[in-house]
Design a protein around this motif. Structure first.
Motif, PDB file in Angstrom:
ATOM      1  N   LYS A   1      33.153  36.440  34.384  1.00  0.00           N
ATOM      2  CA  LYS A   1      33.763  36.425  33.054  1.00  0.00           C
ATOM      3  C   LYS A   1      35.206  36.902  33.142  1.00  0.00           C
ATOM      4  O   LYS A   1      35.526  37.785  33.948  1.00  0.00           O
ATOM      5  CB  LYS A   1      32.987  37.335  32.105  1.00  0.00           C
ATOM      6  CG  LYS A   1      31.569  36.866  31.813  1.00  0.00           C
ATOM      7  CD  LYS A   1      30.872  37.817  30.857  1.00  0.00           C
ATOM      8  CE  LYS A   1      29.450  37.333  30.559  1.00  0.00           C
ATOM      9  NZ  LYS A   1      28.754  38.273  29.627  1.00  0.00           N
ATOM     10  N   PRO A   2      36.114  36.322  32.318  1.00  0.00           N
ATOM     11  CA  PRO A   2      37.496  36.796  32.295  1.00  0.00           C
ATOM     12  C   PRO A   2      37.561  38.270  31.919  1.00  0.00           C
ATOM     13  O   PRO A   2      36.774  38.750  31.092  1.00  0.00           O
ATOM     14  CB  PRO A   2      38.155  35.922  31.222  1.00  0.00           C
ATOM     15  CG  PRO A   2      37.318  34.678  31.186  1.00  0.00           C
ATOM     16  CD  PRO A   2      35.913  35.138  31.450  1.00  0.00           C
ATOM     17  N   LYS A   3      38.506  38.985  32.544  1.00  0.00           N
ATOM     18  CA  LYS A   3      38.670  40.403  32.261  1.00  0.00           C
ATOM     19  C   LYS A   3      39.370  40.609  30.917  1.00  0.00           C
ATOM     20  O   LYS A   3      40.114  39.742  30.438  1.00  0.00           O
ATOM     21  CB  LYS A   3      39.493  41.058  33.375  1.00  0.00           C
ATOM     22  CG  LYS A   3      38.809  41.032  34.738  1.00  0.00           C
ATOM     23  CD  LYS A   3      39.712  41.649  35.799  1.00  0.00           C
ATOM     24  CE  LYS A   3      39.048  41.621  37.169  1.00  0.00           C
ATOM     25  NZ  LYS A   3      39.945  42.185  38.217  1.00  0.00           N
ATOM     26  N   THR A   4      39.149  41.769  30.323  1.00  0.00           N
ATOM     27  CA  THR A   4      39.809  42.108  29.064  1.00  0.00           C
ATOM     28  C   THR A   4      41.279  42.419  29.293  1.00  0.00           C
ATOM     29  O   THR A   4      42.159  41.968  28.554  1.00  0.00           O
ATOM     30  CB  THR A   4      39.114  43.311  28.395  1.00  0.00           C
ATOM     31  OG1 THR A   4      37.734  42.996  28.201  1.00  0.00           O
ATOM     32  CG2 THR A   4      39.765  43.634  27.062  1.00  0.00           C
ATOM     33  N   ASN A   5      41.558  43.205  30.331  1.00  0.00           N
ATOM     34  CA  ASN A   5      42.930  43.567  30.676  1.00  0.00           C
ATOM     35  C   ASN A   5      43.418  42.654  31.800  1.00  0.00           C
ATOM     36  O   ASN A   5      42.901  42.718  32.923  1.00  0.00           O
ATOM     37  CB  ASN A   5      43.012  45.032  31.104  1.00  0.00           C
ATOM     38  CG  ASN A   5      42.609  45.968  29.981  1.00  0.00           C
ATOM     39  OD1 ASN A   5      43.003  45.776  28.836  1.00  0.00           O
ATOM     40  ND2 ASN A   5      41.798  46.979  30.304  1.00  0.00           N
ATOM     41  N   LEU A   6      44.399  41.839  31.483  1.00  0.00           N
ATOM     42  CA  LEU A   6      44.859  40.834  32.437  1.00  0.00           C
ATOM     43  C   LEU A   6      46.017  41.345  33.288  1.00  0.00           C
ATOM     44  O   LEU A   6      46.831  42.146  32.837  1.00  0.00           O
ATOM     45  CB  LEU A   6      45.289  39.574  31.689  1.00  0.00           C
ATOM     46  CG  LEU A   6      44.204  38.894  30.850  1.00  0.00           C
ATOM     47  CD1 LEU A   6      44.766  37.667  30.142  1.00  0.00           C
ATOM     48  CD2 LEU A   6      42.994  38.511  31.712  1.00  0.00           C
ATOM     49  N   THR A   7      46.085  40.861  34.524  1.00  0.00           N
ATOM     50  CA  THR A   7      47.143  41.213  35.466  1.00  0.00           C
ATOM     51  C   THR A   7      48.160  40.081  35.559  1.00  0.00           C
ATOM     52  O   THR A   7      47.790  38.908  35.637  1.00  0.00           O
ATOM     53  CB  THR A   7      46.543  41.471  36.860  1.00  0.00           C
ATOM     54  OG1 THR A   7      45.666  42.607  36.791  1.00  0.00           O
ATOM     55  CG2 THR A   7      47.630  41.731  37.896  1.00  0.00           C
ATOM     56  N   SER A   8      49.432  40.443  35.555  1.00  0.00           N
ATOM     57  CA  SER A   8      50.503  39.461  35.734  1.00  0.00           C
ATOM     58  C   SER A   8      51.053  39.575  37.142  1.00  0.00           C
ATOM     59  O   SER A   8      51.513  40.639  37.557  1.00  0.00           O
ATOM     60  CB  SER A   8      51.622  39.701  34.707  1.00  0.00           C
ATOM     61  OG  SER A   8      52.662  38.764  34.884  1.00  0.00           O
ATOM     62  N   LEU A   9      51.006  38.484  37.885  1.00  0.00           N
ATOM     63  CA  LEU A   9      51.515  38.455  39.254  1.00  0.00           C
ATOM     64  C   LEU A   9      52.997  38.088  39.262  1.00  0.00           C
ATOM     65  O   LEU A   9      53.475  37.372  38.389  1.00  0.00           O
ATOM     66  CB  LEU A   9      50.745  37.424  40.081  1.00  0.00           C
ATOM     67  CG  LEU A   9      49.237  37.632  40.231  1.00  0.00           C
ATOM     68  CD1 LEU A   9      48.599  36.402  40.864  1.00  0.00           C
ATOM     69  CD2 LEU A   9      48.943  38.874  41.052  1.00  0.00           C
ATOM     70  N   ASN A  10      53.719  38.580  40.255  1.00  0.00           N
ATOM     71  CA  ASN A  10      55.089  38.142  40.534  1.00  0.00           C
ATOM     72  C   ASN A  10      55.021  37.125  41.667  1.00  0.00           C
ATOM     73  O   ASN A  10      54.586  37.458  42.770  1.00  0.00           O
ATOM     74  CB  ASN A  10      55.972  39.319  40.944  1.00  0.00           C
ATOM     75  CG  ASN A  10      56.158  40.314  39.826  1.00  0.00           C
ATOM     76  OD1 ASN A  10      56.405  39.934  38.684  1.00  0.00           O
ATOM     77  ND2 ASN A  10      56.044  41.596  40.139  1.00  0.00           N
ATOM     78  N   ILE A  11      55.440  35.888  41.406  1.00  0.00           N
ATOM     79  CA  ILE A  11      55.331  34.809  42.380  1.00  0.00           C
ATOM     80  C   ILE A  11      56.723  34.280  42.690  1.00  0.00           C
ATOM     81  O   ILE A  11      57.446  33.833  41.789  1.00  0.00           O
ATOM     82  CB  ILE A  11      54.432  33.680  41.835  1.00  0.00           C
ATOM     83  CG1 ILE A  11      53.020  34.213  41.612  1.00  0.00           C
ATOM     84  CG2 ILE A  11      54.429  32.492  42.792  1.00  0.00           C
ATOM     85  CD1 ILE A  11      52.130  33.289  40.813  1.00  0.00           C
TER      86      ILE A  11
END
Length: 290
Positions: free
Chosen positions: A101-111
């Motif tokens: 399941k998708p997490k509640t707190n999302l992580t933003s990656l630096n790409i």
């Protein structure tokens, strides 16, 4: 509702299907390269490497450059591979692989993409560096997603009119880079421009071997497209999809191009390896400050 096994495929060891990675294997700062052999050309600068794996063309190494933990991944060539890489990376950080399941707190990656490219304009010299401010998508893959919130219809409409874009081809899309990342990489040593992303190397980029093109004049139309401050500076095969999927998934993305050819002048770098090496060092020195 959990994501079905057929939609998010995991290997028997729990790693994501194509990349062969688990969440602990990656950093939140990721460098994309096309060529698997370029991964170690970057990680040779690292103080240490903690993890290495490879499946198909997707080679990954994670380690430390100075005090910064960085992951380097080879994506192979083309938009379809970017679709695989970005969706699976996002799954690693934003989906609980146990509950599916998708997490509640999302992580933003630096790409950050470090790649090679050919210039379309005569004033962009071979062996220069170019940062992509906008990706011009002319391959159509992003149309499989809901993209209304990330496109630039005004620029797209101007491009369609200028090129008399064929209605049987996918509508071109223009996507902005990450303004957040751009400020860390801009300097007097790097040019800026709009990068065209094609879905192939030959016909889609106007090369003719034995097959005639649908529009034999398309390359010259690309070269002389100008709208407000926008022109197409270079051509490659990944940037617009990196930008588009990153925007949709909530990640920051920036593409850095080593210009090793100039198609307007018909020239090719006499030192492409050295130019790419210089861009790698340029990027690493700025990544540590993000």
């Amino acid at each position: 509702m959990s994501i079905k096994d057929s939609e998010l495929i995991l290997n028997p060891d729990g790693s994501v299907y194509h990349l062969n990675l688990k969440p602990e294997h990656i950093s939140d700062t990721i460098i994309f390269v096309g060529d698997q052999n370029r991964v170690e050309k970057i990680t040779k600068h690292f103080e240490s490497i903690e993890f290495t794996t490879q499946k198909r063309e997707f080679k990954t190494q994670t380690g430390y450059y100075k005090d910064r933990r960085i992951t380097v991944i080879s994506t192979g060539i083309g938009p379809d591979n970017i679709d695989i890489v970005l969706n699976e990376l996002d799954a690693l950080v934003n989906i609980d692989l146990n509950t599916r399941k998708p997490k509640t707190n999302l992580t933003s990656l630096n790409i950050i993409r470090i790649g090679t490219s050919g210039a379309l304009q005569p004033d962009i010299p071979v062996d220069s560096f170019l940062m992509t401010t906008h990706g011009l998508d002319v391959n159509g893959m992003l149309h499989f997603y809901q993209i209304d919130g990330i496109s630039n219809p005004e620029i797209e409409d101007a491009f369609i009119a200028h090129t008399n874009w064929d209605k049987n081809k996918a509508r071109p899309i223009v996507i902005n880079n990450s303004n957040y990342l751009e400020k860390y990489f801009e300097s007097n040593n790097i040019l800026k421009g709009m990068t065209g992303t094609a879905g192939g190397f030959y016909g889609p980029q106007g090369r003719v071997l034995r097959l005639p093109l649908q529009d034999a004049n398309l390359n010259s139309k690309l070269d002389n497209f100008s709208y407000k401050n926008f022109r197409i500076t270079n051509f490659e095969m990944e940037t617009s999809v990196i930008y588009g999927l990153s925007k949709l998934l909530g990640h920051e993305a920036l593409s850095l191009n080593a210009i090793i050819a100039n198609r307007a002048n018909g020239t090719f770098s006499k030192q492409p390896k050295e130019t790419v090496e210089q861009l790698i060092v340029y990027a690493l020195e700025r990544i540590v400050n993000i």
